[in-house]
Scaffold this motif. Structure first.
Motif, PDB file in Angstrom:
ATOM      1  N   GLY A  96       1.070  -0.961   0.257  1.00 47.98           N
ATOM      2  CA  GLY A  96       0.194   0.280   0.338  1.00 47.98           C
ATOM      3  C   GLY A  96       1.105   1.328  -0.306  1.00 47.98           C
ATOM      4  N   LYS A  97       0.408   2.234  -0.846  1.00 42.34           N
ATOM      5  CA  LYS A  97       0.611   3.687  -0.513  1.00 42.34           C
ATOM      6  C   LYS A  97       1.273   4.362   0.427  1.00 42.34           C
ATOM      7  N   ILE A 103       6.393   4.982   6.452  1.00 38.93           N
ATOM      8  CA  ILE A 103       7.632   4.478   6.504  1.00 38.93           C
ATOM      9  C   ILE A 103       8.765   5.066   6.294  1.00 38.93           C
ATOM     10  N   GLU A 104       8.636   5.301   4.939  1.00 40.32           N
ATOM     11  CA  GLU A 104       9.252   5.969   4.034  1.00 40.32           C
ATOM     12  C   GLU A 104      10.262   7.713   4.799  1.00 40.32           C
ATOM     13  N   ASP A 117      13.410  -3.262   4.571  1.00 40.06           N
ATOM     14  CA  ASP A 117      14.384  -2.234   4.282  1.00 40.06           C
ATOM     15  C   ASP A 117      13.392  -1.164   3.491  1.00 40.06           C
ATOM     16  N   PRO A 118      13.713  -0.052   2.546  1.00 41.94           N
ATOM     17  CA  PRO A 118      13.485   1.123   1.588  1.00 41.94           C
ATOM     18  C   PRO A 118      12.261   0.430   0.894  1.00 41.94           C
ATOM     19  N   PRO A 119      11.423   1.469   1.118  1.00 40.95           N
ATOM     20  CA  PRO A 119       9.855   0.706   0.720  1.00 40.95           C
ATOM     21  C   PRO A 119       9.962   0.375  -1.010  1.00 40.95           C
TER      22      PRO A 119
END
Length: 325
Positions: A96-97, A103-104, A117-119
Motif C-alpha cells: 500500500g502507498k 515508513i519512508e 527495508d526501504p519501500p
C-alpha cells in the motif's frame, strides 16, 4: 563458514587504531565522552501481515531473541509511527502507498532507526521484469576486471551467473507457443533449485526440488494447462535426498558471496532470497529465476539464530560508527 550446505559470512572491522585516548587540545576543550556499549535491550517494531507474523514470529525466535535482549513489539499501523516506540529497528512487509509513505517519512525523520527495508527498494523487486533486469545489468565481468586475480580467472574457478531470456505477454495468451518458438526459448530446467537466503551479510543455502523436465509424450496426454508442483515450500526440500552429486552440489561459496554482495548494493535490500538453478549438464552456469523480499525465513534451518545475530550486528555496527566518528 560452510557447514552442511550452509554459508555464514560476517565481517568484523577492528576500529582500534592504537592511538590511545583523544587528548585535550591547547585551548582546553573538554574531551568527547566515550561512547557507551551497544544497548542491552534492542526494540524491534514490526508491521507484518497476519500470515507473515505466524510464519516468522515463531516461539523459538521470540524466546531466543528475549534471551539476547531483543524485544519484538507490534506496530499500530493506524497510529503515527513517531508516537510509538521508541524503536531501534522497524521490520515491515505491508503493501500500500499509504504505508510506504508513512515508513519512508519515518525513516527520514529518524535516521538512527534501521528500517528493514526501504519501500522503494522493495517495490522494485516486486516487479519480476525490472528485478531480473537488475541482475542482468550487474555486469560482473567489468566490475571484477580490476581485481587481484581478474574476473576471467575467477569465472573459471567459481562459475557464471545470469538470468534466463524472458518474454512478457500482455495480449492474447494463445500467441505464447508461437512467440516462444520464434524466439528460440527453452526452459532452463535442472533437478535442483538452490534457495539462497540473505540476511544482511549472512548467507544460507538450502536445496529444493526444481520443476521437473517434461517430455513431449507426457505433454501430449494433457490438454490445456500442465500442473507443476510447488518448489518453494519446505516439503519440497532436496536436502538429504539421494541425488546425483553433480546435480546436488551446492554453488561455490565465493560465487554466492560475490553475488550476495553485489545484489545488496544494487537492490538496496538486506532481507531477501535468490532462487538459482544450474543449467543441466554443466557445473558452472547458473540462472537466477527469482528474487523475493523478506522471504519465508521460517523455512530456513536455524533461522532464529541467524536473524537474532543479524539484529545484534546492526546495533554493533551503529556503535562502531560512533566510535569512528
Amino acid at each position: 563458514m560452510r557447514l552442511n550446505g550452509e554459508i555464514s559470512i560476517a565481517n568484523v572491522d577492528d576500529d582500534d587504531d592504537g592511538d590511545g585516548e583523544r587528548k585535550e587540545n591547547e585551548l582546553g576543550l573538554i574531551r568527547s565522552p566515550t561512547p557507551t556499549a551497544p544497548p542491552t535491550r534492542l526494540v524491534v517494531g514490526y508491521a507484518l501481515t497476519s500470515k507473515k507474523r505466524q510464519s516468522f514470529l515463531q516461539p523459538k525466535l521470540l524466546a531466543l531473541a528475549r534471551s539476547k535482549g531483543i524485544l519484538f513489539i507490534a506496530v499500530d499501523v493506524k497510529q503515527p509511527l513517531s508516537d510509538q516506540g521508541p524503536f531501534d529497528v522497524v521490520l515491515h512487509k505491508l503493501a500500500g502507498k499509504e504505508w510506504s509513505q508513512m515508513i519512508e517519512d519515518y525513516g527520514q525523520k529518524n535516521p538512527n532507526v534501521t528500517v528493514l527495508d526501504p519501500p522503494d527498494a522493495i517495490e522494485h523487486v516486486n516487479n519480476r521484469q525490472s528485478m531480473l533486469e537488475d541482475v542482468a545489468d550487474l555486469n560482473l565481468p567489468d566490475y571484477y576486471g580490476n581485481s587481484v586475480i581478474g574476473f576471467w580467472a575467477l569465472k573459471l574457478l567459481i562459475g557464471r551467473v545470469t538470468v534466463p531470456r524472458q518474454l512478457v505477454f500482455t495480449t492474447d495468451p494463445s500467441s505464447i507457443p508461437h512467440e516462444v518458438t520464434k524466439e528460440g526459448l527453452k526452459l532452463p530446467l535442472g533437478g535442483v533449485l538452490f534457495k539462497v537466503y540473505i540476511i544482511g551479510e549472512f548467507i544460507k543455502v538450502v536445496r529444493r526440488f526444481s520443476l521437473p523436465d517434461v517430455c513431449k509424450r507426457e505433454l501430449s496426454k494433457i490438454a490445456g494447462v500442465f500442473p507443476f508442483p510447488r518448489v518453494s515450500c519446505a516439503s519440497a526440500s532436496a536436502d538429504g535426498a539421494d541425488l546425483d552429486p553433480k546435480v546436488a552440489e551446492l554453488p561455490p561459496s565465493p560465487l554466492l558471496e560475490m553475488l550476495a554482495r553485489e545484489l545488496r548494493l544494487r537492490l538496496g535490500l538486506q532481507l531477501f532470497n535468490v532462487d538459482i538453478i544450474r543449467e543441466y549438464g554443466t557445473r558452472d552456469l547458473y540462472y537466477i529465476i527469482d528474487i523475493n523480499y523478506f522471504p519465508g525465513y521460517g523455512k530456513m534451518p536455524d533461522y532464529e539464530h541467524t536473524f537474532t545475530e543479524f539484529l545484534l550486528s546492526l546495533e554493533q555496527s551503529k556503535y562502531e560508527k560512533v566510535l569512528v566518528a
